[in-house]
Design an enzyme around this catalytic site. Structure first.
Site, PDB file in Angstrom:
ATOM      1  N   ASP A  25      -8.414  -5.191  -6.271  1.00 45.90           N
ATOM      2  CA  ASP A  25      -8.018  -4.152  -5.320  1.00 45.90           C
ATOM      3  C   ASP A  25      -8.967  -2.959  -5.465  1.00 45.90           C
ATOM      4  O   ASP A  25      -9.048  -2.354  -6.526  1.00 45.90           O
ATOM      5  CB  ASP A  25      -6.571  -3.737  -5.637  1.00 45.90           C
ATOM      6  CG  ASP A  25      -6.008  -2.702  -4.666  1.00 45.90           C
ATOM      7  OD1 ASP A  25      -6.768  -2.168  -3.841  1.00 45.90           O
ATOM      8  OD2 ASP A  25      -4.792  -2.439  -4.751  1.00 45.90           O
ATOM      9  N   HIS A  52      -6.781  -5.810  -1.825  1.00 45.85           N
ATOM     10  CA  HIS A  52      -5.647  -4.927  -1.551  1.00 45.85           C
ATOM     11  C   HIS A  52      -4.690  -5.503  -0.504  1.00 45.85           C
ATOM     12  O   HIS A  52      -3.477  -5.446  -0.657  1.00 45.85           O
ATOM     13  CB  HIS A  52      -6.185  -3.570  -1.070  1.00 45.85           C
ATOM     14  CG  HIS A  52      -5.139  -2.519  -0.888  1.00 45.85           C
ATOM     15  ND1 HIS A  52      -4.424  -1.979  -1.942  1.00 45.85           N
ATOM     16  CD2 HIS A  52      -4.666  -1.891   0.238  1.00 45.85           C
ATOM     17  CE1 HIS A  52      -3.577  -1.065  -1.482  1.00 45.85           C
ATOM     18  NE2 HIS A  52      -3.703  -1.000  -0.167  1.00 45.85           N
ATOM     19  N   SER A  61       0.823  -1.204   0.000  1.00 45.28           N
ATOM     20  CA  SER A  61       0.000   0.000   0.000  1.00 45.28           C
ATOM     21  C   SER A  61       0.867   1.269   0.000  1.00 45.28           C
ATOM     22  O   SER A  61       1.731   1.414  -0.853  1.00 45.28           O
ATOM     23  CB  SER A  61      -0.970  -0.051   1.192  1.00 45.28           C
ATOM     24  OG  SER A  61      -1.994   0.886   1.049  1.00 45.28           O
TER      25      SER A  61
END
Length: 418
Positions: A327, A361, A233
């Protein structure tokens, strides 16, 4: 007599558990349930319906679930399908020196309700560890650097890795500790919202991360000359920047990150990279009440944003992009593809991508349950991470093997070349 066995009953969190039931009636329908309480007292549960074979036995490596939280043959389905009782919960191991305790219960027939007060026919408790005997945890407070260093047993030297998480801040240790069990010296690095670090992220000061890299390389148990970075991330944006600008970085894993600087400027010595703007009006609200940021960021390909794109062609080490195609937070596959095109346009071939259909994600080590959405300190609403549970679980299992292979190949071979 009914017997429920799960072997090994005490294992690493990334090790599979073999679940079997004996003593059932032929073709008997049963419900298997798993439950876990995290360190804050939050409960996670899963269940699946099974049918015994002709001799009254059930083996989860062969028997398909016909309903519940998953269907089909999934030997570890009860673990990766654990769901929080409280909405938007994210299962995180905070103290790596204690295990998660998972209780497996066997019930007669198909039990539709999530919580059963009846006594189970059989029970088994399984321990899931993120550390192992001999792993040393060293609190790091040197210079500006804050974190925890995990060292395998023995003299070493071990390949060094920096582990970066994203926008939640604080210090997250479980992945670093687990990697140390596999033979790496891993620095779980905090960079905001921890101890005397800034409470929120205002800028990315790359010299902080360079200081951490030098500190790791200076440790007598860490092998020279280069380190690895594993990042996810916002951390993956930083990880990619480290790959571009820091000569200490020999191998970088970017899990669902970007190829450009967003939200906050990046500073390194005299260089300042201004961030690409974000557009609040592009946030999409999900029926669950969580918000998707997938289309929230400006496009790195726009001419005005070019100066914010990271110069990936400067990276000396190898880069592995791991992306979930479902995601909901970043358009991470597109970012990885742009980065790889940029490398190729400069005649470089030191990057590759693993793309996983149906994965979200937050790609974690194997058998961790999917976190579909959870709160984030930067937003008023929970953030939607995305992912289909079964596809996400498959991605986690496969990518973890690839992560270990990649780090061994590029960090241990680096040493052999000298």
């Amino acid at each position: 007599m009914f017997q429920l066995t799960a072997t090994p009953a005490s294992a690493l969190a990334d090790e599979p558990v073999h679940i079997r039931v004996t003593g059932l009636s032929p073709l008997q329908l049963v419900t298997l349930m798993a439950s876990l309480k995290d360190e804050k007292g939050n409960v996670y549960r899963s269940k699946a319906f099974y049918k015994a074979n002709e001799v009254g036995e059930l083996d989860l490596t062969q028997a398909p679930a016909f309903g519940g939280d998953y269907v089909g043959v999934h030997p570890m389905g009860l673990f990766w399908s654990l769901k929080p009782q409280k909405a938007f919960g994210r299962l995180l191991k905070r103290d790596v020196n204690s295990p998660f305790w998972v209780t497996l219960n066997l019930y007669d027939s198909v039990c539709m309700q999530d919580f059963i007060t009846d006594e189970p026919m059989a029970s088994q408790v399984v321990q899931r560890w993120f550390s192992a005997p001999g792993i040393q945890r060293v609190q790091i407070r040197e210079g500006r650097v804050r974190g925890a260093l995990f060292l395998p047993p023995g003299e070493g030297p071990f390949p060094g890795v920096i582990d970066l998480f994203g926008g939640r801040g604080g210090l997250v240790e479980f992945r670093a500790s687990l990697l140390a069990v596999h033979g790496f010296a891993v620095l779980a690095l905090a960079y905001f919202a921890y101890e005397d670090l800034p409470s929120s992220l205002q800028e990315i000061d790359l010299e902080y991360f360079e200081e951490a890299a030098n500190l790791l390389l200076a440790h007598p148990k860490v092998q020279m000359p280069g380190i690895g970075v594993i990042s996810v991330s916002k951390g993956a944006e930083i990880g990619l920047a480290m790959a571009c600008f820091l000569k200490q970085v020999a191998a970088t894993i970017c899990i669902n990150g970007t190829n450009a600087i967003y939200e906050f400027p990046l500073r390194y010595k005299d260089l300042v990279i201004t961030p690409i703007p974000t557009f609040i009006e592009r946030m999409q609200f999900h029926v669950s009440g969580a918000v998707s940021l997938r289309h929230y960021k400006g496009d790195p390909r726009d001419e005005l944003n070019q100066q914010s794109v990271l110069p990936i062609e400067k990276a000396q080490g190898s880069i592995l992009f791991i992306v979930g195609e479902n995601d909901e937070c970043f358009n991470s596959k597109e970012y990885a593809e742009q980065a790889l095109r940029q490398l190729r346009s400069h005649g470089r071939n030191n990057g590759r991508m693993l793309a996983y259909p149906g994965a979200g994600h937050l790609i974690e080590p194997p058998y961790a349950p999917l976190c579909y959405a959870s709160p984030n300190q930067s937003f008023s609403w929970p953030l939607l991470w995305g992912g289909d549970p079964a596809a996400h679980a498959a991605a986690q299992e496969h990518s973890w093997g690839e992560i270990l292979k990649f780090l061994r190949q590029h960090l241990i071979q680096t040493r052999k070349k000298l």
